[in-house]
Design a protein around this motif. Structure first.
Motif, PDB file in Angstrom:
ATOM      1  N   MET A   1       3.114   5.435  -7.449  1.00 25.03           N
ATOM      2  CA  MET A   1       2.485   5.025  -8.697  1.00 25.03           C
ATOM      3  C   MET A   1       1.192   5.822  -8.878  1.00 25.03           C
ATOM      4  O   MET A   1       0.381   5.899  -7.969  1.00 25.03           O
ATOM      5  CB  MET A   1       2.186   3.520  -8.639  1.00 25.03           C
ATOM      6  N   ARG A   2       1.044   6.417 -10.035  1.00 22.58           N
ATOM      7  CA  ARG A   2      -0.181   7.141 -10.352  1.00 22.58           C
ATOM      8  C   ARG A   2      -1.329   6.159 -10.511  1.00 22.58           C
ATOM      9  O   ARG A   2      -1.184   5.115 -11.132  1.00 22.58           O
ATOM     10  CB  ARG A   2       0.016   7.931 -11.647  1.00 22.58           C
ATOM     11  N   ARG A   3      -2.447   6.484  -9.941  1.00 19.38           N
ATOM     12  CA  ARG A   3      -3.614   5.614  -9.999  1.00 19.38           C
ATOM     13  C   ARG A   3      -4.612   6.147 -11.018  1.00 19.38           C
ATOM     14  O   ARG A   3      -5.256   7.155 -10.783  1.00 19.38           O
ATOM     15  CB  ARG A   3      -4.259   5.516  -8.630  1.00 19.38           C
ATOM     16  N   PRO A   4      -4.746   5.465 -12.122  1.00 20.79           N
ATOM     17  CA  PRO A   4      -5.715   5.911 -13.129  1.00 20.79           C
ATOM     18  C   PRO A   4      -7.121   5.472 -12.737  1.00 20.79           C
ATOM     19  O   PRO A   4      -7.318   4.696 -11.810  1.00 20.79           O
ATOM     20  CB  PRO A   4      -5.246   5.172 -14.378  1.00 20.79           C
ATOM     21  N   ARG A  14     -11.692   3.933  -9.269  1.00 20.91           N
ATOM     22  CA  ARG A  14     -11.105   5.255  -9.326  1.00 20.91           C
ATOM     23  C   ARG A  14     -10.324   5.552  -8.055  1.00 20.91           C
ATOM     24  O   ARG A  14     -10.533   4.917  -7.025  1.00 20.91           O
ATOM     25  CB  ARG A  14     -12.183   6.317  -9.539  1.00 20.91           C
ATOM     26  N   PRO A  15      -9.418   6.543  -8.129  1.00 23.27           N
ATOM     27  CA  PRO A  15      -8.709   6.943  -6.913  1.00 23.27           C
ATOM     28  C   PRO A  15      -9.704   7.391  -5.842  1.00 23.27           C
ATOM     29  O   PRO A  15     -10.788   7.904  -6.143  1.00 23.27           O
ATOM     30  CB  PRO A  15      -7.833   8.104  -7.381  1.00 23.27           C
ATOM     31  N   LEU A  16      -9.312   7.205  -4.606  1.00 31.63           N
ATOM     32  CA  LEU A  16     -10.162   7.598  -3.486  1.00 31.63           C
ATOM     33  C   LEU A  16     -10.133   9.101  -3.275  1.00 31.63           C
ATOM     34  O   LEU A  16      -9.187   9.778  -3.662  1.00 31.63           O
ATOM     35  CB  LEU A  16      -9.693   6.892  -2.215  1.00 31.63           C
ATOM     36  N   GLY A  62      -0.963   1.376   0.868  1.00 29.36           N
ATOM     37  CA  GLY A  62      -0.888   0.646  -0.394  1.00 29.36           C
ATOM     38  C   GLY A  62      -1.592   1.392  -1.519  1.00 29.36           C
ATOM     39  O   GLY A  62      -1.813   2.595  -1.449  1.00 29.36           O
ATOM     40  N   ILE A  63      -1.948   0.669  -2.551  1.00 25.93           N
ATOM     41  CA  ILE A  63      -2.688   1.209  -3.692  1.00 25.93           C
ATOM     42  C   ILE A  63      -4.139   0.829  -3.476  1.00 25.93           C
ATOM     43  O   ILE A  63      -4.488  -0.357  -3.493  1.00 25.93           O
ATOM     44  CB  ILE A  63      -2.188   0.596  -5.012  1.00 25.93           C
ATOM     45  N   ASN A  64      -4.983   1.812  -3.248  1.00 28.63           N
ATOM     46  CA  ASN A  64      -6.396   1.540  -2.992  1.00 28.63           C
ATOM     47  C   ASN A  64      -7.258   2.342  -3.947  1.00 28.63           C
ATOM     48  O   ASN A  64      -6.931   3.475  -4.281  1.00 28.63           O
ATOM     49  CB  ASN A  64      -6.746   1.901  -1.549  1.00 28.63           C
TER      50      ASN A  64
END
Length: 182
Positions: A1-4, A14-16, A62-64
């Protein structure tokens, strides 16, 4: 999943980035932060943040997202898939931490709310879970204000504490979240 990048009133999620490692190490090296988390050691090891960021970049954590305020990293927030899946039952969990000077000012509730606003409509889940140690009333308060309800109690191991500690398990349904946000 793209992290906006996700904006809220005072924060940017924001993405790390690898450049976040020094800030992560500095914040997680505070006992008050690490002892409220299950998987963060105290003292925090040199290079530990870079190792974690490498796993995160591979999708193994995960999504961080970084929680930033006025350009500075002040915490992290993330969602991970359930490790206790049953057939047809996908229940992710949310976790977070925040640097001490930002405690008690509503930043974490703002960050959790913003992440859930983005995540809940895009993922095939009707609920999300969280666990907090019983003595972490601040985190419990954040979750309850957003509609999380207690579903049980047990014990969870804290690496920083070096022991099992009583914890409260909570769950948020998509409908309860919508109601809490109205």
């Amino acid at each position: 999943m793209r992290r906006p990048s996700l904006h809220s009133e005072r924060l940017l999620l924001r993405p790390l980035d690898k450049s976040d490692a020094p800030s992560i190490e500095a914040i997680c090296s505070q006992r008050a932060v690490s002892e409220n988390l299950a998987n963060v050691p105290y003292p925090y090891p040199d290079g530990g943040a870079q190792d974690w960021l490498d796993r995160e970049a591979k999708g193994l954590a995960g999504i961080n997202m970084a929680i930033t305020h006025e350009g500075d990293l002040i915490g992290l927030i993330g969602i991970k898939a359930s490790s206790e899946r049953t057939i047809g039952d996908f229940v992710p969990s949310i976790g977070y931490w925040l640097d001490l000077p930002f405690w008690g000012k509503g930043y974490m509730q703002e960050a959790v709310s913003r992440l859930l606003d983005w995540y809940m409509p895009h993922e095939p889940t009707e609920r999300i879970r969280a666990s907090v140690f019983e003595d972490n009333s601040r985190s419990l308060n954040v979750l309850q204000k957003l509609g999380f309800c207690e579903i049980g109690r047990d014990e969870g191991y804290s690496i920083a504490r070096g022991t099992q500690s009583p914890q409260i398990n909570l769950e948020l349904t998509a409908n309860r979240y919508k109601e809490a946000m109205q």
